[in-house]
Design an enzyme around this catalytic site. Structure first.
Site, PDB file in Angstrom:
ATOM      1  N   HIS A 167       0.812  -1.235   0.000  1.00  0.00           N
ATOM      2  CA  HIS A 167       0.000   0.000   0.000  1.00  0.00           C
ATOM      3  C   HIS A 167       0.834   1.268   0.000  1.00  0.00           C
ATOM      4  O   HIS A 167       0.278   2.349   0.178  1.00  0.00           O
ATOM      5  CB  HIS A 167      -0.917   0.050   1.226  1.00  0.00           C
ATOM      6  CG  HIS A 167      -1.921  -1.047   1.275  1.00  0.00           C
ATOM      7  ND1 HIS A 167      -3.212  -0.888   0.809  1.00  0.00           N
ATOM      8  CD2 HIS A 167      -1.848  -2.314   1.718  1.00  0.00           C
ATOM      9  CE1 HIS A 167      -3.887  -2.012   0.995  1.00  0.00           C
ATOM     10  NE2 HIS A 167      -3.067  -2.903   1.538  1.00  0.00           N
ATOM     11  N   ARG A 219      -6.379  11.571   6.055  1.00  0.00           N
ATOM     12  CA  ARG A 219      -5.317  11.833   7.020  1.00  0.00           C
ATOM     13  C   ARG A 219      -4.503  13.054   6.579  1.00  0.00           C
ATOM     14  O   ARG A 219      -4.385  13.327   5.379  1.00  0.00           O
ATOM     15  CB  ARG A 219      -4.401  10.599   7.133  1.00  0.00           C
ATOM     16  CG  ARG A 219      -5.013   9.454   7.904  1.00  0.00           C
ATOM     17  CD  ARG A 219      -5.296   9.835   9.332  1.00  0.00           C
ATOM     18  NE  ARG A 219      -4.066   9.881  10.107  1.00  0.00           N
ATOM     19  CZ  ARG A 219      -3.753   9.025  11.070  1.00  0.00           C
ATOM     20  NH1 ARG A 219      -4.581   8.047  11.393  1.00  0.00           N
ATOM     21  NH2 ARG A 219      -2.618   9.136  11.736  1.00  0.00           N
ATOM     22  N   THR A 228      -8.898   6.166  -1.749  1.00  0.00           N
ATOM     23  CA  THR A 228     -10.228   5.563  -1.880  1.00  0.00           C
ATOM     24  C   THR A 228     -11.313   6.611  -1.657  1.00  0.00           C
ATOM     25  O   THR A 228     -12.433   6.442  -2.133  1.00  0.00           O
ATOM     26  CB  THR A 228     -10.411   4.389  -0.897  1.00  0.00           C
ATOM     27  OG1 THR A 228      -9.856   4.748   0.374  1.00  0.00           O
ATOM     28  CG2 THR A 228      -9.736   3.133  -1.402  1.00  0.00           C
TER      29      THR A 228
END
Ligand code: 26Q
Length: 816
Positions: free
Chosen positions: A363, A555, A661
């Site tokens: 990721h 974030r 996402t």
């Protein structure tokens, strides 16, 4: 109890109502009169869970009889959020429940909203895991999630004087109605200890792991319903507790306090989720957590496998283990230990079985985010595992040598052990060589893994590397978050889109139907009104619901470039004050948490809040521009923001965001995107049409080129008056009386290399923003493009992603 028609059956409603009253009385010890909202929530959740349990047993029995391959999705994070509404939707109980609560005089919305989010994750990686278990159940895969039951989830964020303050998130998991504890399935996990170098009867080297300490893992099942298909799988969350037998030893020697302290230490293992993502905290407790998860999961794996077969050669036919990043990479080593040490399987056979069973999802590309654990720490905590890693490495380096005998440099660069400055285990390399497939999470990302991250591994084993572009579940991100859009889709497409999202393409033919566009605009307006109420309640700021809602929710990270967004806001503000522009009203909405130890990210939050304070209270701005930082970003808040967004900010430096996402969630809900050619943005842009995507900035290739040839951020700053004026206002005292407060940001941009290319992309970002704002004035056209955007988003369902994993990684038979 299932909805079969839109007006629910009276008998069923009554039955549900009685069940709720029963649980209130006998499980919670209250009457309807004395019950709080959270009591009613718990009672209802217990009834829903009871329905799930029946389906769970029949699903497990059916999967067992069909000898289905089982998928074990191991992840240190599952960012579930609230569950009640989702379970009501998937179980088909929504209408009945609304009617039952109404008959009790209880407000459905209040009950549903009283549920605490289960925040067992930091961000994208954890939420992806949650979307995946939803899709696995919906596709009727025999797939379970495996994670840790943290007592404290991701911290709550409070904003005080513009600054982030962290507060513990005690989500009262002990009382969660969704978790079923299985004390009787507690498992023993050894840790610490030493290796006794001994030989067996035949004189073969047979090391023994001795004097270990014991931790007990207690599994808890959280049931996961598929959409409308009676499939119920589980998410197993393990909690750690001390072992009595281990304590008794010390107790017997009279050291009561030592015994109690050790008990506390054991229980600390599942105490708290590490709150940093992408920046590493190399702490012993974190490695212990990772091993604890893996060891517990593998006990379940072996237990389930032996129900089917005693022939370990069949392991890869019955089991697939998916590693969500390297965090559970020790599964590879633990499986080797079980096969070799506990079942006396020959090393080569064990290695082949392990590789065919495991697969790894990467990721991140950022070197600082790659996990490495000190060899010393390993030696202390997992001495046998370290030995196994050394043996894996020894054999692997022989293979590397056979492959490229001339390239002796590869023996150091590809080794599982980094030598300098300190000996460390490279977890990504371990995950790559112990897996049969390695995938990235968007096309660009998967390409960059091959070309930049681990090119030598790619050349040695090219067949391993694949791509599975991320997706998100439309059950939560459309049906649940945006009920009005969901009804709109039902009306125009029928209900099938929920499990076949590519049907959205049919909307394209409606993009010039004025009535349809008006309907869609109305839905957006309604969602914006609802969000404005939340903003007013939380912040006391009034928002014009006709303003463009520009949202960046994720974030807080330098690479995600919230700072670029603020710089644009500052520039726009100056231009409004100078009377250079008169714009359509606009609201910049930010939300997201910074890792508690990440000073620069925290300073960015403070800057956003100071800019907000100034802009929102400046009468000269006349309400044209507002800036909002919504505190405590979490799944349930995302569900309120996403349906209300007009513009989705996806502005990471190209080549840094693996996929993203939220870009998918926002676009499916009709936001147009302003973004760089990074992660899944590239695929989204192709899917929705380039005319619906405000692209800007350098490409990943251009960034790489500039990085290698060197650039001068100072010159970029000094030669562009607009940019200079904007950046200078960080240190002019304009946003804070303390001129030095934001100096670290200024300094990073101008003097310290601006590692994420804020300055280089500034002009092109402003231009794209300007274009979006101009286009927003043409309301009809905007909403028509929003419809086209939605229509292109069908391929970003996590159902498509999970089908991809099944086909390319787990084996087609896992889907049958
Ligand atoms: C590792 C070791 C010690 C402590 C913490 C960690 C840690 C924890 C979380 C490291 C990384 C993470 C989370 C990473 C993450 O969320 N990555 C995101 O994954 C998404 C799903 O694939 C992508 O869409 C995002 O692009 C990626 O940033």
């Amino acid at each position: 109890m299932k909805d079969t028609q839109s007006t629910p059956d009276k008998d069923q409603v009554n039955k549900l109502r009685d069940s709720i009253l029963y649980e209130l009385k006998y499980s919670l010890g209250v009457t309807l009169l004395t019950a709080s909202s959270s009591d009613v929530f718990s009672a209802l959740a217990l009834v829903v869970r009871r329905n799930q349990v029946d389906d769970y047993f029949s699903t497990q029995e059916r999967h067992y009889q069909a000898r289905k391959k089982r998928i074990y999705y191991i992840s240190m994070e599952f960012l579930i959020g609230q569950s009640l509404r989702n379970n009501l939707i998937n179980q088909g109980m929504m209408e009945i429940t609304k009617a039952a609560l109404e008959s009790l005089g209880v407000d459905f919305e209040i009950i549903v909203r009283s549920e605490e989010d289960a925040a067992l994750g930091n961000g994208g990686l954890g939420r992806l895991a949650a979307c995946f278990i939803d899709s696995m159940a919906t596709l009727d895969l025999a797939g379970s999630g495996h994670g840790i039951k943290y007592e404290y989830g991701l911290f709550h964020q409070q904003i005080q004087d513009g600054k982030q303050i962290e507060k513990p998130d005690d989500w009262h998991s002990a009382h969660s109605p969704w978790l079923i504890e299985h004390q009787s399935q507690a498992m023993i996990i050894p840790l610490y200890g030493r290796i006794e170098e001994i030989k067996d009867l035949q004189g073969n080297y047979n090391p023994m792991w001795m004097d270990w300490k014991i931790i007990i893992g207690v599994p808890h099942d959280y049931l996961v319903s598929g959409y409308n298909n009676n499939t119920v799988n589980s998410l197993r969350l393990y909690s750690a507790c001390a072992s009595d037998s281990f304590d008794i030893h010390i107790f017997n020697h009279g050291d009561y306090l030592k015994a109690v302290n050790q008990k506390i230490a054991s229980e600390n293992i599942s105490k708290v989720l590490y709150p940093s993502d992408e920046i590493l905290a190399g702490k012993e407790l974190r490695l212990t957590q990772e091993y604890f998860l893996v060891a517990c999961t593998l006990r379940d794996v072996m237990h389930d496998f032996f129900l089917h077969s005693t022939d370990l050669n069949q392991l890869p036919e019955f089991v697939a283990i998916q590693l969500n990043d390297t965090h559970p990479a020790l599964a590879i080593v633990e499986l080797m230990r079980i096969l070799v040490d506990e079942h006396a399987v020959d090393w080569d056979i064990a290695w082949d079985l392990t590789q065919r069973t495991c697969a790894y999802t990467n990721h991140t590309l950022m070197p600082e985010a790659l996990e490495k654990w000190s060899v010393n720490l390993f030696e202390l905590l997992l001495p046998r595992h370290l030995q196994i890693i050394y043996e894996i490495n020894r054999r692997f380096l022989l293979e590397v040598h056979r492959w490229q005998p001339e390239r002796t440099d590869l023996l150091a660069s590809m080794s599982l052990i980094e030598e300098m400055p300190e000996k460390k285990v490279r977890m990504a390399y371990l995950a790559i060589i112990g897996s049969h497939k390695v995938n990235g999470v968007a096309k660009l990302h998967s390409d960059l893994i091959k070309s930049n991250l681990v090119p030598d591994f790619y050349h040695l084993m090219p067949e391993k590397f694949t791509n599975q572009t991320n997706g998100v579940t439309p059950r939560r991100w459309i049906q649940q978050a945006n009920p009005r859009l969901s009804l709109f889709l039902d009306a125009h497409l029928g209900n099938e889109w929920v499990t076949n999202l590519t049907l959205l393409t049919k909307l394209r033919s409606l993009a010039s139907d004025r009535d349809v566009i008006a309907e869609l605009a109305e839905i957006k307006k309604f969602n914006k009104l609802k969000l404005s109420q939340i903003i007013t309640r939380q912040q006391g700021i009034t928002i014009n619901p006709d303003a463009m809602f520009d949202c960046q929710i994720k974030r807080i990270h330098e690479y995600k470039r919230q700072l670029l967004n603020v710089l644009y806001v500052i520039n726009l503000y100056h231009r409004i004050l100078d009377g250079v522009v008169s714009i359509a009203p606009k609201v910049h909405i930010f939300s997201g948490k910074a890792a508690p130890g990440y000073a620069m990210a925290k300073l960015i939050i403070q800057l956003i809040n100071q800019v907000a304070l100034k802009v929102n209270n400046d009468p000269n701005v006349n309400g044209q521009l507002k800036v909002v930082f919504l505190e405590d970003y979490k799944v349930s808040l995302a569900e309120s923001i996403i349906p209300a967004a007009d513009l989705s900010e996806q502005i990471s430096t190209a080549g840094t965001e693996a996929s993203g996402t939220s870009n998918m969630k926002l676009a499916m809900n009709g936001a147009l995107t302003i973004g760089t050619l990074d992660g899944a943005n590239i695929e989204i842009r192709d899917a929705v049409g380039h005319e619906n995507f405000y692209v800007f900035g350098l490409s990943a290739e251009q960034i790489a080129e500039q990085r290698s040839k060197g650039r001068s951020p100072y010159d970029e700053y000094a030669s562009n008056t607009e940019l200079k004026m904007t950046v200078d206002s960080l240190i002019s005292g304009f946003f804070h009386a303390d001129k030095n407060l934001f100096y670290p940001l200024f300094n990073m941009l101008v003097n310290h290399g601006d590692h994420y290319f804020h300055l280089a992309d500034f002009s092109s970002y402003c231009q794209a923003q300007h274009q979006a704002l101009t286009d927003y004035n043409n309301t009809y056209n905007w909403h028509s493009r929003a419809l086209n955007t939605i229509s292109g988003m069908g391929e970003f369902s996590s159902d498509r992603t999970i089908r991809g994993y099944s086909r390319d990684i787990w084996g087609e038979d896992s889907l049958k």
